[in-house]
Scaffold this motif. Structure first.
Motif, PDB file in Angstrom:
ATOM      1  N   GLY A 236       0.775  -1.224   0.000  1.00  0.00           N
ATOM      2  CA  GLY A 236       0.000   0.000   0.000  1.00  0.00           C
ATOM      3  C   GLY A 236       0.807   1.274   0.000  1.00  0.00           C
ATOM      4  N   GLN A 237       2.114   1.180  -0.205  1.00  0.00           N
ATOM      5  CA  GLN A 237       2.984   2.345  -0.083  1.00  0.00           C
ATOM      6  C   GLN A 237       3.269   3.043  -1.413  1.00  0.00           C
ATOM      7  N   ARG A 238       2.993   2.387  -2.530  1.00  0.00           N
ATOM      8  CA  ARG A 238       3.376   2.966  -3.822  1.00  0.00           C
ATOM      9  C   ARG A 238       2.220   2.834  -4.816  1.00  0.00           C
ATOM     10  N   VAL A 239       2.014   3.895  -5.592  1.00  0.00           N
ATOM     11  CA  VAL A 239       1.063   3.867  -6.699  1.00  0.00           C
ATOM     12  C   VAL A 239       1.836   3.567  -7.979  1.00  0.00           C
ATOM     13  N   VAL A 240       1.355   2.624  -8.740  1.00  0.00           N
ATOM     14  CA  VAL A 240       1.967   2.238 -10.009  1.00  0.00           C
ATOM     15  C   VAL A 240       0.947   2.460 -11.116  1.00  0.00           C
ATOM     16  N   VAL A 241       1.339   3.187 -12.144  1.00  0.00           N
ATOM     17  CA  VAL A 241       0.481   3.397 -13.317  1.00  0.00           C
ATOM     18  C   VAL A 241       1.196   2.828 -14.531  1.00  0.00           C
ATOM     19  N   CYS A 242       0.610   1.815 -15.129  1.00  0.00           N
ATOM     20  CA  CYS A 242       1.125   1.257 -16.376  1.00  0.00           C
ATOM     21  C   CYS A 242       0.313   1.852 -17.536  1.00  0.00           C
ATOM     22  N   TYR A 243       0.971   2.115 -18.658  1.00  0.00           N
ATOM     23  CA  TYR A 243       0.294   2.756 -19.783  1.00  0.00           C
ATOM     24  C   TYR A 243       0.882   2.258 -21.095  1.00  0.00           C
ATOM     25  N   SER A 244       0.127   2.453 -22.165  1.00  0.00           N
ATOM     26  CA  SER A 244       0.578   2.073 -23.501  1.00  0.00           C
ATOM     27  C   SER A 244       1.258   3.257 -24.161  1.00  0.00           C
ATOM     28  N   ALA A 245       2.334   2.980 -24.891  1.00  0.00           N
ATOM     29  CA  ALA A 245       3.100   4.036 -25.555  1.00  0.00           C
ATOM     30  C   ALA A 245       3.318   3.679 -27.015  1.00  0.00           C
ATOM     31  N   SER A 246       3.317   4.697 -27.864  1.00  0.00           N
ATOM     32  CA  SER A 246       3.409   4.612 -29.321  1.00  0.00           C
ATOM     33  C   SER A 246       2.088   4.099 -29.898  1.00  0.00           C
ATOM     34  N   GLY A 247       1.924   4.296 -31.187  1.00  0.00           N
ATOM     35  CA  GLY A 247       0.659   3.991 -31.837  1.00  0.00           C
ATOM     36  C   GLY A 247       0.293   2.522 -31.749  1.00  0.00           C
ATOM     37  N   ILE A 248      -0.956   2.242 -31.374  1.00  0.00           N
ATOM     38  CA  ILE A 248      -1.418   0.865 -31.286  1.00  0.00           C
ATOM     39  C   ILE A 248      -1.429   0.193 -32.653  1.00  0.00           C
ATOM     40  N   TRP A 249      -1.431   0.988 -33.715  1.00  0.00           N
ATOM     41  CA  TRP A 249      -1.436   0.452 -35.077  1.00  0.00           C
ATOM     42  C   TRP A 249      -0.025   0.063 -35.540  1.00  0.00           C
ATOM     43  N   THR A 250       0.990   0.319 -34.721  1.00  0.00           N
ATOM     44  CA  THR A 250       2.365   0.042 -35.125  1.00  0.00           C
ATOM     45  C   THR A 250       2.894  -1.233 -34.471  1.00  0.00           C
ATOM     46  N   ALA A 251       4.040  -1.656 -34.957  1.00  0.00           N
ATOM     47  CA  ALA A 251       4.722  -2.813 -34.373  1.00  0.00           C
ATOM     48  C   ALA A 251       5.534  -2.428 -33.149  1.00  0.00           C
ATOM     49  N   TYR A 252       5.462  -1.163 -32.715  1.00  0.00           N
ATOM     50  CA  TYR A 252       6.327  -0.668 -31.652  1.00  0.00           C
ATOM     51  C   TYR A 252       5.595  -0.377 -30.344  1.00  0.00           C
ATOM     52  N   THR A 253       4.295  -0.611 -30.290  1.00  0.00           N
ATOM     53  CA  THR A 253       3.565  -0.284 -29.075  1.00  0.00           C
ATOM     54  C   THR A 253       4.153  -1.034 -27.883  1.00  0.00           C
ATOM     55  N   SER A 254       4.369  -0.307 -26.785  1.00  0.00           N
ATOM     56  CA  SER A 254       5.083  -0.826 -25.623  1.00  0.00           C
ATOM     57  C   SER A 254       4.333  -0.472 -24.349  1.00  0.00           C
ATOM     58  N   LEU A 255       4.804  -1.021 -23.239  1.00  0.00           N
ATOM     59  CA  LEU A 255       4.210  -0.739 -21.934  1.00  0.00           C
ATOM     60  C   LEU A 255       5.171   0.131 -21.132  1.00  0.00           C
ATOM     61  N   GLY A 256       4.690   1.313 -20.737  1.00  0.00           N
ATOM     62  CA  GLY A 256       5.454   2.205 -19.886  1.00  0.00           C
ATOM     63  C   GLY A 256       4.950   2.152 -18.458  1.00  0.00           C
ATOM     64  N   MET A 257       5.697   2.784 -17.538  1.00  0.00           N
ATOM     65  CA  MET A 257       5.298   2.741 -16.128  1.00  0.00           C
ATOM     66  C   MET A 257       5.659   4.043 -15.416  1.00  0.00           C
ATOM     67  N   LEU A 258       4.725   4.519 -14.604  1.00  0.00           N
ATOM     68  CA  LEU A 258       4.905   5.664 -13.719  1.00  0.00           C
ATOM     69  C   LEU A 258       4.728   5.192 -12.281  1.00  0.00           C
ATOM     70  N   THR A 259       5.462   5.780 -11.342  1.00  0.00           N
ATOM     71  CA  THR A 259       5.295   5.435  -9.937  1.00  0.00           C
ATOM     72  C   THR A 259       5.302   6.706  -9.098  1.00  0.00           C
TER      73      THR A 259
END
Length: 338
Positions: A236-259
């Protein structure tokens, strides 16, 4: 094998089918042969699951006691285009349990994607599979009613504070398009109680890809941070936000993270730390990318599983988007280990 897989995908209808075999590495289970933007939560021994249906004309909920049996889970269609003459493009729905009630968040528009907004419905009873939902209406994320998509909710049990996270544009679309991650404190589950605050924008090269290796591209540059999902670390000590990066229509879409520390002022952009590298990148051998995830307690109540979209492209126009599941662990610093 490849042609058989393509033929199977093209034969699918809006109804999803699935099986429970393991992937070659024996750590990933296939839940649905076709699906996108999966989201799951566990409550009172049941799993509730939502996703964007293929036709995007329905907001649906699935219920099961075993995620491995998701393909045969009980389904309820909560909202369809027939229920509203002015709304369509129902994307990325999520079911949340807030203050003892059920709320269903999704995004929609009037046929013009520039008018895309966030919406929420409230269940009038305690059973989201049978009790009626009422529309609470669109959520005003900024006075200009700017473009918004991919709503999700963060609840802090220590303080009871409620936050909305989503992806949106800083300003209306012009010659370029940039999607950023925003957060706002909620006055109640259907009303924002603060101004929106940007906590991430596409800045690294891996967040700004919009042209495919074969040259297939959008009509103009589009830089993307979208589909945020917020979690609390097990302690319960840390907030983690995962998000998608780069166009979903591309071969490069990745998972990013904020804390950020859970005790910090989450409306202060300075408290958020972005990983300079993606936490999940496309596999160079298989071409599979993982950018839309949902972390949910396992049935044992002690471990965590990741329900995710495994996406692969075959040529310019053929795409496979499966829903899979695998166990994950949490590091000592309170971040998920993918």
């Amino acid at each position: 094998m490849l042609m058989a897989a393509v033929s199977a995908v093209m034969a699918l209808t809006a109804a999803c089918t699935g099986r429970q075999d393991a992937a070659p590495d024996d750590t990933s289970a296939l839940l649905l042969e076709q699906g996108c933007y999966p989201y799951a939560l566990r409550h009172d021994g049941h799993y509730y699951y939502t996703m964007q249906v293929r036709s995007a004309d329905t907001v649906a909920i699935w219920q099961t006691d075993d995620l491995g049996q998701l393909a045969t889970a009980r389904r309820r269609d909560v909202w369809t285009t027939a229920d509203s003459a002015s709304l369509g493009h129902f994307w990325s729905p999520e079911l949340h349990r807030i203050q003892g009630r059920w709320y269903l968040y999704f995004e929609a528009d009037d046929g013009n994607t520039d008018d895309h907004q966030l919406y929420v419905m409230e269940c009038e009873g305690q059973d989201p599979m049978t009790d009626p939902f009422r529309m609470r209406g669109p959520i005003m994320t900024n006075p200009e009613w700017n473009f918004g998509l991919h709503p999700t909710i963060l609840q802090l049990p220590q303080t009871g504070e409620l936050y909305l996270l989503w992806s949106g544009w800083p300003t209306r679309r012009a010659e370029t398009e940039t999607q950023c991650i925003y957060i706002a404190r909620m006055e109640n589950p259907w009303t924002t109680g603060s101004e929106r605050v940007m906590i991430s924008q596409p800045e690294y090269e891996w967040e700004r890809q919009w042209i495919n290796p074969d040259g297939n591209r959008s009509a103009y540059p589009i830089f993307v941070n979208e589909n945020p999902e917020a979690y609390l670390s097990p302690d319960g000590q840390r907030v983690v936000v995962c998000y998608s990066a780069s166009g979903i229509w591309t071969a490069y879409t990745s998972l990013g993270m904020l804390t950020a520390p859970a005790t910090a002022d989450l409306l202060d952009p300075a408290v958020w730390q972005k990983s300079p590298e993606p936490v999940l990148s496309p596999d160079s051998l298989t071409g599979i990318s993982v950018s839309n995830i949902s972390l949910v307690p396992a049935a044992d109540g002690r471990s965590t599983v990741m329900v995710y979209e495994a996406r692969s492209r075959i040529g310019n126009n053929n795409e496979i988007r499966q829903v899979r599941m695998r166990p994950i662990e949490w590091a000592k610093n309170g971040t998920p280990q993918f």
